[in-house]
Enzyme design. Structure first.
Site, mmCIF file in Angstrom:
data_model
loop_
_atom_site.group_PDB
_atom_site.id
_atom_site.type_symbol
_atom_site.label_atom_id
_atom_site.label_comp_id
_atom_site.label_asym_id
_atom_site.label_seq_id
_atom_site.Cartn_x
_atom_site.Cartn_y
_atom_site.Cartn_z
ATOM 1 N N LYS A 125 21.748 -3.898 -3.008
ATOM 2 C CA LYS A 125 21.281 -4.981 -3.638
ATOM 3 C C LYS A 125 22.233 -6.280 -3.719
ATOM 4 O O LYS A 125 23.258 -5.825 -4.298
ATOM 5 C CB LYS A 125 20.582 -4.583 -5.097
ATOM 6 N N ASP A 137 19.080 -16.969 -2.797
ATOM 7 C CA ASP A 137 20.005 -16.688 -1.747
ATOM 8 C C ASP A 137 20.474 -15.182 -1.615
ATOM 9 O O ASP A 137 21.014 -14.784 -0.622
ATOM 10 C CB ASP A 137 21.364 -17.143 -2.478
ATOM 11 N N ASP A 270 5.160 -5.016 -9.709
ATOM 12 C CA ASP A 270 6.091 -4.905 -8.662
ATOM 13 C C ASP A 270 7.517 -4.140 -8.990
ATOM 14 O O ASP A 270 8.261 -3.717 -8.091
ATOM 15 C CB ASP A 270 6.160 -6.142 -7.934
ATOM 16 N N ASP A 280 14.599 -1.360 -11.022
ATOM 17 C CA ASP A 280 14.887 -2.823 -11.130
ATOM 18 C C ASP A 280 15.312 -3.060 -12.735
ATOM 19 O O ASP A 280 14.492 -3.558 -13.409
ATOM 20 C CB ASP A 280 13.458 -3.476 -10.830
#
Length: 518
Positions: A125, A137, A270, A280
């Site tokens: 990640k 980015d 998601d 997440d």
């Protein structure tokens, strides 16, 4: 034990499903593809900041010593056996359909086989842009990487299903971030985390295929998911049986979050694991003062869609989105009862969990009313959730007055109680002591049950902030102490952290509220 340079990588996902093998990192739509090849973008210098030795031992991975091994952790080296890719998925974000999303700053290197013949995905990640980075980015800053590294491991040791964190490295490169989306962008140290899970599949993977009417791919993904991660499910009705189990796992996860006071902050579809894992970690927080309306996410204001007390109902809503995505495969008449089973499963498990937090032998008539009384009183007086329940464990079996009760719980309070709040707390504790006297188990057994259910150490945001500030200055002591403390959250070994949130942390950036970019 094997090195990360080992040839022990599998490519089952990319070998099974269609993907974009071009390696093009330009943001774009990828219809008909479930992933896109994404080679990590090299960084200036990969330096190891943290390594989870316990997880590494489970996975059978030796700690990297040579620079080429360390470079794998930062994306500077990809072995021939790996196939780095970013998964394509969609989702509902803050209640609205967002269309194609995908791994914008996560790159899966490959599937690693553990010593006990299980398979896990190794994912970086912050290793650079992918086809799904949109205008971003693909990088991660030290601040957010430390938060995810520590919290995913903390949740594991709390006994809560979660993705894991194997390593954290510095990149030697600054990353520009606007922490609160308020126009005050600044450069921060860059970092990359390697996270681990049996699968990073989300509700959104299935939603995307349905939205694009790629029904054959949808069936293929469902069948593959069942065969790989739910192999005990067989027969003609396996899809509905599988959905029921996803419902149950999700309900169980919500109960666990409520047990420890964890607030995810971004429960978009998601960000919902198809395996029932916590996934997440962004602007999350544990509750300090007990507030059902607390959200740690500035992006979630003013609606507070993802507030602590709303998490169980949001999970149900998200499961409804998953059910809708499965309509091409299963009749609505079958899906609706399975979806509705969430409520029964959640409340049954929730009341059982709360009974354990309170040290009750078993749920009896009137106990649900007592639990509701606890919820209402805590929401009124707003004590520190963790400290309050710890004090409850050793509560004297006789409390003679409201003043005595208030004095006993003073350590957990952020503000002095009003006369009305004193009376409310006294009424609650009187009812609770009456119920304890009806227990069929001994007091010690009741207290042991409470100690196993109520954590004494939680990874508070202000503690994380202090550790991050230290690392940014090159000081590792606070970070290392937290890394040890999170492994033993139910003992009093780290009581130096057993205190309410300090006043200075209430308004300080990064200690109370964070944004989705955190």
């Amino acid at each position: 034990m094997k090195s990360l340079r080992s040839e022990n990588y599998k490519k089952d996902f990319v070998s099974t499903f269609p993907g974009d093998d071009s390696g093009d990192l330009n943001p774009r739509q990828t219809p008909g593809k479930l992933y896109s090849k994404a080679v990590p973008t090299p960084v200036e210098k990969v330096t190891l900041l943290a390594w989870s030795g316990e997880l590494a031992a489970e996975l059978g991975i030796t700690k990297p010593e040579e620079q080429q091994e360390l470079d794998i952790l930062g994306g500077n080296h990809v072995t021939e056996a790996m196939y780095p890719y970013a998964a394509c998925y969609a989702g509902h974000q803050f209640g609205s359909w967002a269309g194609q999303l995908g791994d914008g700053r996560a790159i899966t290197l490959g599937e690693w086989q553990t010593p006990d013949a299980k398979t896990v995905e190794l994912q970086l990640k912050g290793a650079g842009p992918t086809a799904y980075s949109r205008r971003a980015d693909g990088r991660a800053v030290l601040r957010s990487s430390v938060r995810e590294y520590l919290m995913s491991e903390a949740m594991h040791y709390l006994g809560i299903p979660t993705t894991r964190a194997l390593s954290l490295v510095a990149t030697g490169e600054p990353v520009l971030r606007d922490m609160f989306y308020n126009g005050n962008a600044a450069y921060e140290p860059g970092a990359i985390m390697m996270r681990v899970a049996p699968s990073f599949l989300r509700f959104g993977n299935f939603e995307l295929l349905n939205a694009r009417k790629e029904h054959e791919h949808l069936r293929q993904l469902v069948d593959w998911t069942i065969a790989r991660y739910y192999p005990h499910i067989q027969g003609e009705d396996k899809v509905i049986t599988w959905f029921k189990e996803v419902v149950e796992r999700t309900a169980s996860l919500m109960v666990e979050w409520q047990r420890v006071g964890f607030v995810h902050g971004v429960m978009n579809t998601d960000n919902m694991s198809i395996l029932g894992l916590t996934i997440d970690y962004g602007p999350y927080s544990f509750l300090d003062d007990y507030d059902p309306d607390f959200t740690p996410n500035t992006t979630d204001l003013p609606g507070r869609r993802y507030a602590f007390g709303k998490q169980p109902s949001i999970a149900y809503w998200n499961l409804g989105c998953l059910a809708a995505a499965l309509l091409p495969l299963v009749e609505k008449e079958q899906l609706l009862p399975a979806l509705e089973s969430y409520k029964e499963v959640y409340w049954r498990k929730y009341y059982s969990m709360m009974g354990n937090k309170l040290g009750l032998d078993k749920l009896k008539s009137g106990d649900t009313d007592l639990i509701s009384q606890f919820e209402n009183t805590l929401a009124s007086i707003k004590p520190d959730m963790t400290i309050f329940f710890q004090l409850l464990i050793d509560l004297p079996l006789y409390m003679g007055s409201a003043a005595e009760v208030a004095a006993y719980f003073k350590e957990s309070l952020y503000e002095d109680l009003t006369e009305e709040q004193n009376a409310q707390l006294y009424t609650l504790i009187t009812a609770y002591l009456e119920r304890l006297n009806k227990n069929t188990i001994k007091r010690q057994a009741s207290q042991d049950l409470m100690r196993k259910t109520n954590p004494r150490f939680i990874l508070r945001n202000y503690l994380l902030h202090q550790a991050i500030e230290g690392l940014e200055k090159g000081e590792t002591a606070s970070f290392e102490k937290l890394q040890q403390a999170l492994k033993d959250p139910y003992s009093n070994k780290y009581d130096e952290f057993f205190e309410t949130r300090p006043g200075w942390a209430t308004q300080k950036a990064g200690c109370s509220m964070l944004s989705c970019s955190s």
